[in-house]
Design a protein around this motif. Structure first.
Motif, PDB file in Angstrom:
ATOM      1  N   LEU A  12       0.837  -1.202   0.000  1.00 39.99           N
ATOM      2  CA  LEU A  12       0.000   0.000   0.000  1.00 39.99           C
ATOM      3  C   LEU A  12       0.876   1.258   0.000  1.00 39.99           C
ATOM      4  O   LEU A  12       1.775   1.407   0.831  1.00 39.99           O
ATOM      5  CB  LEU A  12      -0.906   0.000   1.228  1.00 39.99           C
ATOM      6  CG  LEU A  12      -1.876   1.172   1.367  1.00 39.99           C
ATOM      7  CD1 LEU A  12      -2.904   1.153   0.244  1.00 39.99           C
ATOM      8  CD2 LEU A  12      -2.583   1.130   2.724  1.00 39.99           C
ATOM      9  N   SER A  13       0.612   2.155  -0.946  1.00 44.66           N
ATOM     10  CA  SER A  13       1.373   3.408  -1.046  1.00 44.66           C
ATOM     11  C   SER A  13       0.413   4.576  -1.170  1.00 44.66           C
ATOM     12  O   SER A  13      -0.606   4.498  -1.863  1.00 44.66           O
ATOM     13  CB  SER A  13       2.307   3.387  -2.261  1.00 44.66           C
ATOM     14  OG  SER A  13       3.290   2.371  -2.131  1.00 44.66           O
ATOM     15  N   VAL A  14       0.750   5.683  -0.489  1.00 42.01           N
ATOM     16  CA  VAL A  14      -0.067   6.898  -0.519  1.00 42.01           C
ATOM     17  C   VAL A  14       0.842   8.088  -0.765  1.00 42.01           C
ATOM     18  O   VAL A  14       1.908   8.221  -0.149  1.00 42.01           O
ATOM     19  CB  VAL A  14      -0.824   7.103   0.812  1.00 42.01           C
ATOM     20  CG1 VAL A  14      -1.614   8.416   0.777  1.00 42.01           C
ATOM     21  CG2 VAL A  14      -1.758   5.942   1.088  1.00 42.01           C
ATOM     22  N   MET A  56      -1.827   5.793   6.717  1.00 46.38           N
ATOM     23  CA  MET A  56      -2.031   4.388   6.363  1.00 46.38           C
ATOM     24  C   MET A  56      -3.408   3.913   6.815  1.00 46.38           C
ATOM     25  O   MET A  56      -4.129   3.240   6.076  1.00 46.38           O
ATOM     26  CB  MET A  56      -0.958   3.518   7.005  1.00 46.38           C
ATOM     27  CG  MET A  56      -1.111   2.036   6.707  1.00 46.38           C
ATOM     28  SD  MET A  56      -0.133   0.996   7.823  1.00 46.38           S
ATOM     29  CE  MET A  56      -1.063   1.179   9.358  1.00 46.38           C
ATOM     30  N   ALA A  59      -6.085   5.309   4.633  1.00 46.50           N
ATOM     31  CA  ALA A  59      -6.039   4.666   3.319  1.00 46.50           C
ATOM     32  C   ALA A  59      -6.732   3.307   3.375  1.00 46.50           C
ATOM     33  O   ALA A  59      -7.472   2.935   2.457  1.00 46.50           O
ATOM     34  CB  ALA A  59      -4.594   4.508   2.854  1.00 46.50           C
ATOM     35  N   ARG A  62     -10.335   3.812   3.369  1.00 46.34           N
ATOM     36  CA  ARG A  62     -10.732   4.653   2.226  1.00 46.34           C
ATOM     37  C   ARG A  62     -11.361   5.961   2.702  1.00 46.34           C
ATOM     38  O   ARG A  62     -12.404   6.394   2.214  1.00 46.34           O
ATOM     39  CB  ARG A  62     -11.705   3.884   1.317  1.00 46.34           C
ATOM     40  CG  ARG A  62     -11.076   2.832   0.429  1.00 46.34           C
ATOM     41  CD  ARG A  62     -10.403   3.438  -0.801  1.00 46.34           C
ATOM     42  NE  ARG A  62     -11.309   4.298  -1.558  1.00 46.34           N
ATOM     43  CZ  ARG A  62     -12.184   3.836  -2.446  1.00 46.34           C
ATOM     44  NH1 ARG A  62     -12.228   2.530  -2.720  1.00 46.34           N
ATOM     45  NH2 ARG A  62     -12.973   4.657  -3.101  1.00 46.34           N
ATOM     46  N   SER A  69      -3.780  10.478  -2.146  1.00 45.22           N
ATOM     47  CA  SER A  69      -4.371   9.420  -2.961  1.00 45.22           C
ATOM     48  C   SER A  69      -3.552   8.147  -2.848  1.00 45.22           C
ATOM     49  O   SER A  69      -2.331   8.185  -2.640  1.00 45.22           O
ATOM     50  CB  SER A  69      -4.461   9.855  -4.426  1.00 45.22           C
ATOM     51  OG  SER A  69      -3.166  10.088  -4.950  1.00 45.22           O
ATOM     52  N   ILE A  70      -4.248   7.028  -2.973  1.00 38.66           N
ATOM     53  CA  ILE A  70      -3.576   5.726  -2.997  1.00 38.66           C
ATOM     54  C   ILE A  70      -2.988   5.528  -4.389  1.00 38.66           C
ATOM     55  O   ILE A  70      -3.704   5.596  -5.389  1.00 38.66           O
ATOM     56  CB  ILE A  70      -4.566   4.595  -2.663  1.00 38.66           C
ATOM     57  CG1 ILE A  70      -5.099   4.760  -1.240  1.00 38.66           C
ATOM     58  CG2 ILE A  70      -3.903   3.221  -2.824  1.00 38.66           C
ATOM     59  CD1 ILE A  70      -6.217   3.777  -0.871  1.00 38.66           C
ATOM     60  N   THR A  71      -1.681   5.304  -4.449  1.00 38.49           N
ATOM     61  CA  THR A  71      -1.011   5.194  -5.741  1.00 38.49           C
ATOM     62  C   THR A  71      -0.584   3.772  -6.077  1.00 38.49           C
ATOM     63  O   THR A  71      -0.085   3.517  -7.180  1.00 38.49           O
ATOM     64  CB  THR A  71       0.232   6.098  -5.781  1.00 38.49           C
ATOM     65  OG1 THR A  71       1.110   5.748  -4.696  1.00 38.49           O
ATOM     66  CG2 THR A  71      -0.164   7.561  -5.649  1.00 38.49           C
ATOM     67  N   VAL A  83      -9.578  -0.863  -2.226  1.00 38.23           N
ATOM     68  CA  VAL A  83      -8.978   0.212  -3.018  1.00 38.23           C
ATOM     69  C   VAL A  83      -9.756   0.450  -4.303  1.00 38.23           C
ATOM     70  O   VAL A  83      -9.937   1.596  -4.745  1.00 38.23           O
ATOM     71  CB  VAL A  83      -7.500  -0.108  -3.334  1.00 38.23           C
ATOM     72  CG1 VAL A  83      -6.914   0.912  -4.307  1.00 38.23           C
ATOM     73  CG2 VAL A  83      -6.678  -0.130  -2.052  1.00 38.23           C
TER      74      VAL A  83
END
Length: 334
Positions: A12-14, A56, A59, A62, A69-71, A83
């Motif tokens: 997971l990346s933001v 985190m 994210a 949601r 934003s979640i990338t 996601v």
């Protein structure tokens, strides 16, 4: 944990776009975080302010606010990827299966609406209930968290800080979800109220069987309450494993630094040592290991090689000293 996995977070990346820190550019607040949560498990997430814990958490649920934003990555809850899930599906899932307890109950609760009216709004937004059913369920959850149901008529400012936090937990339990995400729910409480609330949460877990993700900056708070511990630094998980193992034999220098910064109520007196320096600017993180500017055991390649999470017994540690390609591993000791 012996229970089945209910939440699987993978890479997971933001990112926060735009100006940040000392340069103009994207801020990678969460970087490729992965972990699992099992049925009935208590997962603690610790680290300094600004390390990405709350981002985190939001994210996963949601609940990120623009421009964040979640990338990349996935958050799978009971087989469904949150996601990529549409808002309508998410609304059906929230509260019933997954709920969130915010950091500041005074800010999260509506100050001009009674506690009972806010419970009613939550129930009616996610199901069809008669007035009698709303009243009955509201009384039940207030009893669960140890608050006299007479306070359903109270407004948030009429309750103490501890009572407001318990009222938030009661609201999160209206539908008896499988997972409750808590963002530093004890941060505004004194130490006595903190312990009381933690004991309350664990007892509710025992009664209802829900899993918990508990975000805090206080290592000592989760030492006796969590089953699994994630230590975050610079937007990354730097150590993850059974809580007792992380506390008894920390494998990452940052974990050791956090532990050395808290006093122990048992054993001989020892001098508390802080971690020198400051957390990294996530708009321009250091090359190699993100902890290298502050690390007491830094070595040459720590400045250029980015470590992975390496298996060290029952834990995983993001430290090159545990890279299996090296001749041997080195224990991080005080």
């Amino acid at each position: 944990m012996s229970g089945a996995s209910i939440l699987e977070v993978r890479d997971l990346s933001v990112i926060y776009p735009g100006a940040g820190g000392t340069v103009s550019g994207p801020v990678g607040a969460v970087d490729r975080v992965s972990f699992d949560v099992h049925e009935g498990e208590f997962v603690g997430v610790v680290g300094e302010s600004g390390c990405g814990k709350s981002t985190m958490l939001f994210a996963i649920a949601r609940l990120l606010s623009p421009p964040a934003s979640i990338t990349g990555g996935s958050v799978t809850f009971r087989g469904d990827n949150l996601v990529t899930m549409a808002d309508r599906q998410l609304n059906l899932l929230r509260w019933r299966n997954l709920s969130v307890v915010m950091q500041s109950a005074m800010n999260a609760l509506n100050p001009v609406t009674s506690i009972g009216a806010q419970f009613k709004d939550a129930l009616e937004a996610h199901g069809k209930f008669t007035a009698a059913q709303v009243r009955e369920r509201s009384v039940e959850v207030m009893d669960l968290v140890g608050i006299d149901p007479v306070h359903l008529k109270s407004y948030p400012h009429q309750l103490s800080g501890g009572m407001r936090q318990r009222a938030m937990i009661a609201m999160a339990l209206l539908f008896t979800p499988e997972l409750v995400i808590m963002d530093e729910p004890t941060s505004a409480l004194d130490v006595v109220a903190q312990r009381s609330l933690m004991l309350q949460i664990k007892e509710l877990q025992r009664q209802l069987g829900f899993a918990v993700i508990f975000v805090t900056h206080d290592m000592s708070l989760v030492s006796h309450f969590s089953d699994q511990l994630l230590v975050m630094y610079g937007g990354q998980v730097v150590e993850v494993g059974p809580t007792r193992m992380v506390f008894d034999t920390p494998s990452h220098p940052y974990s050791r630094g956090l532990l050395d910064a808290f006093p122990s109520v048992r054993g001989p007196k020892v001098e508390l040592t802080g971690i020198p320096g400051s957390p990294p600017d996530l708009a321009q993180p250091p090359e190699g290991c993100r902890f290298n500017p502050r690390c007491p055991v830094v070595e040459g390649d720590c400045h250029s090689v980015e470590p992975e999470l390496y298996q060290v017994g029952t834990v995983r540690s993001r430290c090159l000293r545990h890279n299996p390609e090296r001749a041997g591993t080195v224990e991080v000791s005080s």
